[in-house]
Design an enzyme around this catalytic site. Structure first.
Site, PDB file in Angstrom:
ATOM      1  CE  LYS A 183     -52.349  64.921-117.431  1.00 46.59           C
ATOM      2  NZ  LYS A 183     -52.496  65.778-118.550  1.00 46.59           N
ATOM      3  CB  CYS A 184     -59.938  68.711-113.224  1.00 46.13           C
ATOM      4  SG  CYS A 184     -61.181  69.234-112.044  1.00 46.13           S
TER       5      CYS A 184
END
Length: 161
Positions: free
Chosen positions: A32-33
C-alpha cells in the site's frame, strides 16, 4: 552473508545457503505504498534476467510494515496481492522489520555492508534495494526512487563475473 533460515510466505523454508553462487536482489516491499507499482518492474526484471541466466539470479521481497503502516496484511494476503495484481513469481519472504531493535539480522548486515544516501545506515522507506554478488558481498544499494529496470546493467555485470 548470514546463514539464517527464512520462512517464505507459503510456508517453505529458504535457508540463505540455497542462494550460494547466485546474484540476489533483496528488496523491502509493501502493498500500500506509492512505490508498490515497482512490483511490476521487479517481476519484469526477474523474468528478463532469469530467461538469459536461469538459476543464477533471484529477487527476494521482504514485506515490512514499518513505513507508514503500508504493509498491514498477513503474509498469505501479501502473496495473493502480489500474484493477483503484478503476476509476481519471485519469492516473497516472511514479513520482517528492517530498522530498530527488532530489525532482522539480514537487514542489519546489509545496512552495515552498504550505507545509504549521506552515509546513513537505516532503511529510509519501502522498496530499498540491495544487490548481492555471487561472492556473497553487497555490491550496491539503491533508494526507493530507483526503478528496477535501471538495475539490469549492474545485475548482468555481476552475473558475468
Amino acid at each position: 552473508m548470514t546463514s539464517s533460515p527464512w520462512t517464505a510466505c507459503k510456508g517453505q523454508e529458504y535457508p540463505l545457503s540455497n542462494f550460494k553462487d547466485k546474484v540476489i536482489l533483496i528488496v523491502n516491499v509493501a502493498s500500500k505504498c506509492g512505490f508498490t507499482s515497482q512490483y511490476a518492474g521487479l517481476e519484469e526484471l526477474y523474468k528478463n534476467i532469469t530467461a538469459k541466466h536461469p538459476d543464477q539470479f533471484v529477487i527476494l521481497g521482504f514485506p515490512c510494515n514499518q513505513f507508514g503502516g503500508q504493509e498491514p496484511d498477513a503474509e498469505a494476503e501479501i502473496v495473493a496481492f502480489c500474484e493477483r495484481n503484478f503476476g509476481v513469481t519471485f519469492p516473497i519472504m516472511q514479513k520482517i522489520e528492517v530498522n530498530g531493535d527488532n530489525a532482522h539480522p539480514l537487514f542489519e548486515w546489509l545496512k552495515e555492508q552498504k550505507s545509504g544516501l549521506l552515509g546513513l545506515k537505516r532503511i529510509k522507506w519501502n522498496f530499498e534495494k540491495f544487490l548481492i554478488g555471487k561472492d556473497g558481498q553487497v555490491k550496491g544499494r539503491w533508494a526507493s526512487v530507483t526503478g528496477p529496470a535501471s538495475l539490469e546493467k549492474e545485475i548482468l555485470a555481476e552475473l558475468e563475473k
